[in-house]
Structures are given as C-alpha cells and as structure tokens.
Motif scaffolding. Sequence first.
Motif, PDB file in Angstrom:
ATOM      1  N   LEU A  19       6.864  18.018  17.387  1.00 28.68           N
ATOM      2  CA  LEU A  19       5.692  17.209  17.061  1.00 28.68           C
ATOM      3  C   LEU A  19       4.544  17.643  17.961  1.00 28.68           C
ATOM      4  O   LEU A  19       4.639  17.554  19.183  1.00 28.68           O
ATOM      5  N   MET A  20       3.468  18.132  17.347  1.00 29.79           N
ATOM      6  CA  MET A  20       2.285  18.582  18.089  1.00 29.79           C
ATOM      7  C   MET A  20       1.244  17.471  18.052  1.00 29.79           C
ATOM      8  O   MET A  20       1.109  16.784  17.051  1.00 29.79           O
ATOM      9  N   GLU A  21       0.511  17.311  19.162  1.00 29.95           N
ATOM     10  CA  GLU A  21      -0.507  16.269  19.244  1.00 29.95           C
ATOM     11  C   GLU A  21      -1.805  16.861  19.782  1.00 29.95           C
ATOM     12  O   GLU A  21      -1.804  17.632  20.738  1.00 29.95           O
ATOM     13  N   SER A  22      -2.908  16.483  19.163  1.00 31.06           N
ATOM     14  CA  SER A  22      -4.221  16.955  19.580  1.00 31.06           C
ATOM     15  C   SER A  22      -4.602  16.338  20.921  1.00 31.06           C
ATOM     16  O   SER A  22      -4.373  15.156  21.165  1.00 31.06           O
ATOM     17  N   VAL A  23      -5.221  17.147  21.759  1.00 31.11           N
ATOM     18  CA  VAL A  23      -5.682  16.662  23.056  1.00 31.11           C
ATOM     19  C   VAL A  23      -6.925  15.793  22.891  1.00 31.11           C
ATOM     20  O   VAL A  23      -7.115  14.806  23.593  1.00 31.11           O
ATOM     21  N   VAL A  24      -7.778  16.128  21.915  1.00 29.63           N
ATOM     22  CA  VAL A  24      -9.055  15.444  21.736  1.00 29.63           C
ATOM     23  C   VAL A  24      -8.891  14.103  21.025  1.00 29.63           C
ATOM     24  O   VAL A  24      -9.321  13.066  21.525  1.00 29.63           O
ATOM     25  N   ALA A  31       5.436  21.054  13.567  1.00 28.44           N
ATOM     26  CA  ALA A  31       5.466  22.515  13.559  1.00 28.44           C
ATOM     27  C   ALA A  31       6.904  22.960  13.791  1.00 28.44           C
ATOM     28  O   ALA A  31       7.705  22.222  14.357  1.00 28.44           O
ATOM     29  N   ILE A  32       7.221  24.154  13.348  1.00 30.16           N
ATOM     30  CA  ILE A  32       8.562  24.699  13.521  1.00 30.16           C
ATOM     31  C   ILE A  32       8.470  25.922  14.412  1.00 30.16           C
ATOM     32  O   ILE A  32       7.624  26.791  14.208  1.00 30.16           O
ATOM     33  N   ARG A  33       9.346  25.989  15.413  1.00 25.46           N
ATOM     34  CA  ARG A  33       9.393  27.134  16.312  1.00 25.46           C
ATOM     35  C   ARG A  33      10.848  27.531  16.525  1.00 25.46           C
ATOM     36  O   ARG A  33      11.761  26.781  16.204  1.00 25.46           O
ATOM     37  N   GLU A  34      11.070  28.711  17.058  1.00 28.74           N
ATOM     38  CA  GLU A  34      12.421  29.148  17.363  1.00 28.74           C
ATOM     39  C   GLU A  34      12.942  28.387  18.568  1.00 28.74           C
ATOM     40  O   GLU A  34      12.189  28.029  19.473  1.00 28.74           O
ATOM     41  N   ARG A  35      14.219  28.119  18.587  1.00 30.89           N
ATOM     42  CA  ARG A  35      14.833  27.317  19.649  1.00 30.89           C
ATOM     43  C   ARG A  35      14.696  27.984  21.020  1.00 30.89           C
ATOM     44  O   ARG A  35      14.463  27.325  22.026  1.00 30.89           O
ATOM     45  N   LEU A  36      14.820  29.289  21.092  1.00 35.69           N
ATOM     46  CA  LEU A  36      14.795  29.994  22.372  1.00 35.69           C
ATOM     47  C   LEU A  36      13.402  30.477  22.775  1.00 35.69           C
ATOM     48  O   LEU A  36      13.238  31.058  23.837  1.00 35.69           O
TER      49      LEU A  36
END
Length: 54
Positions: A19-24, A31-36
Amino acid sequence: MFLTNVLMKKAKSKHVMVLMESVVSGHKFNAIRERLADKLEILKFDPYSEYLVF
C-alpha cells in the motif's frame, strides 16, 4: 507425520502487494513489487494535489 505434509510445502509468491501513500495529500493506492526487491519509491500523479510526489 504424514508423507503428504512433508511433500506439500506452502508455496510463497514471488511478488507482494504493498500500500503506497502520498506524502502531500495522503492518497493511497496499491502497487506490486518483487518480494526480494528494495522498497518502492516512485513518482506518480496525485489526483488530490497538483504535484507529482509519492
């Protein structure tokens, strides 16, 4: 212990959803990313603000 329990290990996914969150503005999205892989830092359009800060 049964032989089937030894052979049937739990498979881990190669990717993980974060879970991505905006700083502003605090706007959140998935978003999906690789585990490593390293942690994500991306620039994306923020619909609640006129800035490209994430």
